[in-house]
Design a protein around this motif. Structure first.
Motif, PDB file in Angstrom:
ATOM      1  N   ASN A 188       0.591  -1.261   0.263  1.00 54.37           N
ATOM      2  CA  ASN A 188       0.025  -0.105   0.029  1.00 54.37           C
ATOM      3  C   ASN A 188       0.742   1.170  -0.040  1.00 54.37           C
ATOM      4  O   ASN A 188       0.209   2.175  -0.502  1.00 54.37           O
ATOM      5  CB  ASN A 188      -0.860   0.058   1.197  1.00 54.37           C
ATOM      6  CG  ASN A 188      -2.037  -1.108   0.989  1.00 54.37           C
ATOM      7  OD1 ASN A 188      -2.555  -1.428  -0.055  1.00 54.37           O
ATOM      8  ND2 ASN A 188      -2.682  -1.318   2.313  1.00 54.37           N
ATOM      9  N   SER A 189       2.251   1.150   0.533  1.00 56.90           N
ATOM     10  CA  SER A 189       2.860   2.280   0.818  1.00 56.90           C
ATOM     11  C   SER A 189       3.968   2.229  -0.491  1.00 56.90           C
ATOM     12  O   SER A 189       4.712   3.420  -0.221  1.00 56.90           O
ATOM     13  CB  SER A 189       3.570   2.423   2.225  1.00 56.90           C
ATOM     14  OG  SER A 189       4.335   1.350   2.326  1.00 56.90           O
ATOM     15  N   THR A 219       6.111   2.577  -3.922  1.00 58.44           N
ATOM     16  CA  THR A 219       6.096   3.454  -5.261  1.00 58.44           C
ATOM     17  C   THR A 219       7.143   3.000  -5.989  1.00 58.44           C
ATOM     18  O   THR A 219       8.191   2.338  -5.673  1.00 58.44           O
ATOM     19  CB  THR A 219       6.451   4.833  -5.037  1.00 58.44           C
ATOM     20  OG1 THR A 219       7.883   5.060  -4.492  1.00 58.44           O
ATOM     21  CG2 THR A 219       5.297   5.680  -4.424  1.00 58.44           C
ATOM     22  N   ARG A 238       2.885   2.077 -19.097  1.00 57.54           N
ATOM     23  CA  ARG A 238       1.813   2.532 -18.301  1.00 57.54           C
ATOM     24  C   ARG A 238       0.696   1.514 -18.676  1.00 57.54           C
ATOM     25  O   ARG A 238      -0.090   1.027 -17.773  1.00 57.54           O
ATOM     26  CB  ARG A 238       1.473   3.935 -18.855  1.00 57.54           C
ATOM     27  CG  ARG A 238       2.356   4.951 -18.225  1.00 57.54           C
ATOM     28  CD  ARG A 238       1.847   6.368 -18.781  1.00 57.54           C
ATOM     29  NE  ARG A 238       3.036   7.370 -18.562  1.00 57.54           N
ATOM     30  CZ  ARG A 238       3.585   7.951 -19.316  1.00 57.54           C
ATOM     31  NH1 ARG A 238       3.505   7.681 -20.565  1.00 57.54           N
ATOM     32  NH2 ARG A 238       4.422   8.836 -19.039  1.00 57.54           N
ATOM     33  N   GLY A 250      -1.023  -0.863 -15.854  1.00 61.47           N
ATOM     34  CA  GLY A 250      -2.148  -0.584 -15.376  1.00 61.47           C
ATOM     35  C   GLY A 250      -3.169  -1.426 -15.649  1.00 61.47           C
ATOM     36  O   GLY A 250      -4.543  -1.222 -15.270  1.00 61.47           O
ATOM     37  N   SER A 276      -4.889  -1.318  -8.941  1.00 54.69           N
ATOM     38  CA  SER A 276      -4.578  -1.039  -7.733  1.00 54.69           C
ATOM     39  C   SER A 276      -2.973  -0.575  -8.004  1.00 54.69           C
ATOM     40  O   SER A 276      -2.501  -0.051  -7.075  1.00 54.69           O
ATOM     41  CB  SER A 276      -4.579  -1.881  -6.599  1.00 54.69           C
ATOM     42  OG  SER A 276      -3.828  -3.247  -7.001  1.00 54.69           O
ATOM     43  N   HIS A 277      -2.426  -0.999  -8.725  1.00 55.50           N
ATOM     44  CA  HIS A 277      -1.012  -0.664  -9.345  1.00 55.50           C
ATOM     45  C   HIS A 277      -0.921   0.705  -9.856  1.00 55.50           C
ATOM     46  O   HIS A 277       0.327   1.410  -9.484  1.00 55.50           O
ATOM     47  CB  HIS A 277      -0.305  -1.514 -10.122  1.00 55.50           C
ATOM     48  CG  HIS A 277       0.054  -2.994 -10.038  1.00 55.50           C
ATOM     49  ND1 HIS A 277      -0.222  -3.353  -8.807  1.00 55.50           N
ATOM     50  CD2 HIS A 277       0.389  -3.950 -10.623  1.00 55.50           C
ATOM     51  CE1 HIS A 277      -0.072  -4.738  -8.640  1.00 55.50           C
ATOM     52  NE2 HIS A 277       0.209  -5.080  -9.552  1.00 55.50           N
ATOM     53  N   SER A 278      -1.737   1.516 -10.446  1.00 53.30           N
ATOM     54  CA  SER A 278      -1.808   2.502 -10.997  1.00 53.30           C
ATOM     55  C   SER A 278      -1.443   3.709 -10.213  1.00 53.30           C
ATOM     56  O   SER A 278      -0.570   4.818 -10.776  1.00 53.30           O
ATOM     57  CB  SER A 278      -2.931   2.921 -11.918  1.00 53.30           C
ATOM     58  OG  SER A 278      -3.353   1.927 -12.894  1.00 53.30           O
ATOM     59  N   SER A 279      -1.924   3.671  -8.843  1.00 59.75           N
ATOM     60  CA  SER A 279      -1.575   4.829  -8.121  1.00 59.75           C
ATOM     61  C   SER A 279      -0.225   4.647  -7.531  1.00 59.75           C
ATOM     62  O   SER A 279       0.370   5.798  -6.971  1.00 59.75           O
ATOM     63  CB  SER A 279      -2.675   4.894  -6.944  1.00 59.75           C
ATOM     64  OG  SER A 279      -2.593   3.824  -6.233  1.00 59.75           O
ATOM     65  N   LYS A 280       0.362   3.478  -7.771  1.00 59.77           N
ATOM     66  CA  LYS A 280       1.726   3.404  -7.335  1.00 59.77           C
ATOM     67  C   LYS A 280       2.854   3.558  -8.058  1.00 59.77           C
ATOM     68  O   LYS A 280       4.198   3.615  -7.839  1.00 59.77           O
ATOM     69  CB  LYS A 280       1.805   2.085  -6.352  1.00 59.77           C
ATOM     70  CG  LYS A 280       0.733   1.940  -5.250  1.00 59.77           C
ATOM     71  CD  LYS A 280       0.701   0.663  -5.056  1.00 59.77           C
ATOM     72  CE  LYS A 280      -0.298   0.329  -3.716  1.00 59.77           C
ATOM     73  NZ  LYS A 280      -1.803   0.841  -4.330  1.00 59.77           N
ATOM     74  N   LYS A 320       4.600   5.067 -11.687  1.00 63.73           N
ATOM     75  CA  LYS A 320       4.591   6.280 -12.736  1.00 63.73           C
ATOM     76  C   LYS A 320       6.025   5.902 -13.565  1.00 63.73           C
ATOM     77  O   LYS A 320       6.827   5.451 -13.198  1.00 63.73           O
ATOM     78  CB  LYS A 320       4.608   7.526 -12.107  1.00 63.73           C
ATOM     79  CG  LYS A 320       5.918   7.861 -11.312  1.00 63.73           C
ATOM     80  CD  LYS A 320       5.947   9.474 -10.673  1.00 63.73           C
ATOM     81  CE  LYS A 320       7.025   9.684 -10.045  1.00 63.73           C
ATOM     82  NZ  LYS A 320       6.962  11.199  -9.444  1.00 63.73           N
TER      83      LYS A 320
END
Length: 460
Positions: A172-173, A175, A190, A194, A198-202, A204
């Motif tokens: 959860n924390s 990156t 991406r 994607g 749930s991976h997308s927010s972590k 880039k």
């Protein structure tokens, strides 16, 4: 970054394809008295990489591979393969069945290459994720950088594994940042990652050159991981030349002849700081075993009777990259995987590259790096012992001018493992084994290694 089967051994090489067209210039140039010129090479397309002034070999290689308009990876980045589904190795009879299956995949997809992390997904990435989880300090948020992330398969595989096997708070924390120089590959990454929402927010992608210090921002003191899979082999290298066994090294530059259609090498006295630093690091091990006076006399006599030119390729791109990464991320842990040996190299010199292209489905090698014209991959073997010295130098422990090392103690703990040893330790080899016991991940990657480097407490 891409492997191809070598028919006479169990070594692996890479498949390639591409094309380049660039404008010519009409400027002529005189060779100064301090420069020595080599015989020209008729390579009209390659001359379009070189401008009005001569350039160092590393700049020629960088342009041939990465120039946005005519570089090999810029033109052919869409050729990086993504398998629709994982290979079910346990359903294959053996090596012959596997090779036929692989050939079928290549023919159906019309893809130039598949990376090992793609061929052995998700198990290859899972092995790397396990190595990270065993070594990382999980009391702080996990941060991972991947340089040259290809299609994003490694990132997705690592994040999948951490989600399923690490404590929930770790996933959860976390990156995951991909540093990718190719815009088209950045887009593919991406899309690949994607697939799991749930991976997308972590995750880039930072589309930039990893060797540019400004792109990393302020110095970051928190622990993190940096992954480089088949990255070092495509980094620019420099070339140095000496007329015989005892004559001094000279820098090699690439220049156009007066006809503007041919390239030649110019040899100049060593002046470039990056080349000089890299050569000093290369020579550190030689200084510890200095030849005797008798040996020096013998070498001098031998060089006069049988003079033999010397050529040596220096991983200056690796040195520059690690200098930047160490300055930006002083507490980073490093995982590198690459070739430690390449078969059938035609180009002369220590640590010389393969320059290879693909036409009508067949691969062929060039005899000179100057023939690279955007249609060829240029890839080098990695000297892992030298990589370790470069790593220690960039960490601040290994000193070039103050003796062999700092008195403060090593700042890095390092280990080198064959790919088979790494995967047996951290992966699940049973998942890539065929019915008769043949395991391509363990049996065919004889010329690749892993390098792991983590910081010690000697960080001042």
């Amino acid at each position: 970054m891409m492997f191809r089967w070598h028919p006479r051994s169990t070594l692996l090489r890479r498949n390639i394809t591409a094309k380049l067209l660039l404008p010519l210039s009409s400027h002529t140039r005189q060779v100064s008295p301090c420069e020595v010129s080599a015989p020209p090479l008729h390579a009209p397309f390659s001359t379009r990489i070189v401008g009005d002034e001569p350039i160092l070999v590393r700049d020629f290689i960088r342009s041939a591979l990465y120039n946005p308009k005519h570089g090999y990876f810029s033109l052919r980045s869409g050729s990086v393969g993504v398998l629709e589904r994982s290979i079910k190795f346990n359903e294959l009879e053996g090596r012959k069945d596997y090779m036929e299956h692989l050939d079928k995949i290549y023919r159906q997809s019309d893809i130039s290459w598949f990376t090992p992390v793609e061929l052995f997904k998700p198990w290859y990435a899972h092995g790397i994720a396990e190595a990270i989880l065993r070594t990382a300090n999980l009391s702080v948020p996990l941060k991972i950088y991947e340089i040259g992330g290809g299609s994003g398969t490694c990132a997705k595989g690592i994040m999948d594994y951490i989600k399923l096997n690490a404590p929930e708070r770790v996933y959860n924390s976390m990156t995951y940042i991909s540093v990718e120089i190719s815009p088209s590959l950045a887009k593919i990454q991406r899309e690949t990652v994607g697939v799991v929402l749930s991976h997308s927010s972590k995750f880039k992608v930072e589309c930039r050159d990893a060797t540019d210090r400004s792109g990393w921002g302020d110095r970051q003191e928190q622990p993190c991981w940096v992954i480089m899979l088949e990255v070092l082999d495509n980094l620019p290298h420099d070339l140095i030349y000496a007329e015989n066994q005892i004559s001094p090294w000279m820098e090699v530059w690439v220049d156009k002849q007066n006809d503007r259609e041919t390239l030649s090498e110019l040899y100049k006295p060593l002046e470039d700081p990056l080349i000089k630093n890299c050569l000093e690091i290369v020579n550190l091990s030689k200084k510890q075993a200095s030849p005797s006076g008798v040996r020096l006399m013998t070498d001098t006599l031998w060089s006069k009777v049988f003079p033999r030119p010397r050529r040596c390729w220096l991983p200056t791109g690796c040195l520059k990259l690690l200098e930047v990464v160490h300055k930006a991320l002083p507490k980073m842990s490093l995982i590198v995987s690459d070739f430690n040996y390449l078969p059938d190299v035609r180009i002369p010199g220590e640590r010389a590259p393969l320059v290879s292209t693909k036409k009508d489905g067949r691969s062929s090698d060039y005899d000179s790096y100057l023939e690279a014209k955007g249609d060829a991959d240029i890839f080098f073997p990695t000297d892992f012992g030298l990589l370790e010295r470069i790593d220690h130098f960039c960490s601040g422990w290994l000193k070039l001018h103050e003796g062999a090392s700092s008195k403060q103690g090593r700042k890095r703990r390092t280990i080198m493992l064959d790919t088979s040893s790494f995967m047996e330790e951290f992966g699940l080899p049973s998942r890539t084994r065929t019915k008769d016991g043949y395991n391509p991940l363990l049996d065919d990657f004889k010329n690749t290694k892993f390098y792991l480097s983590v910081p010690t407490h000697n960080i001042k």
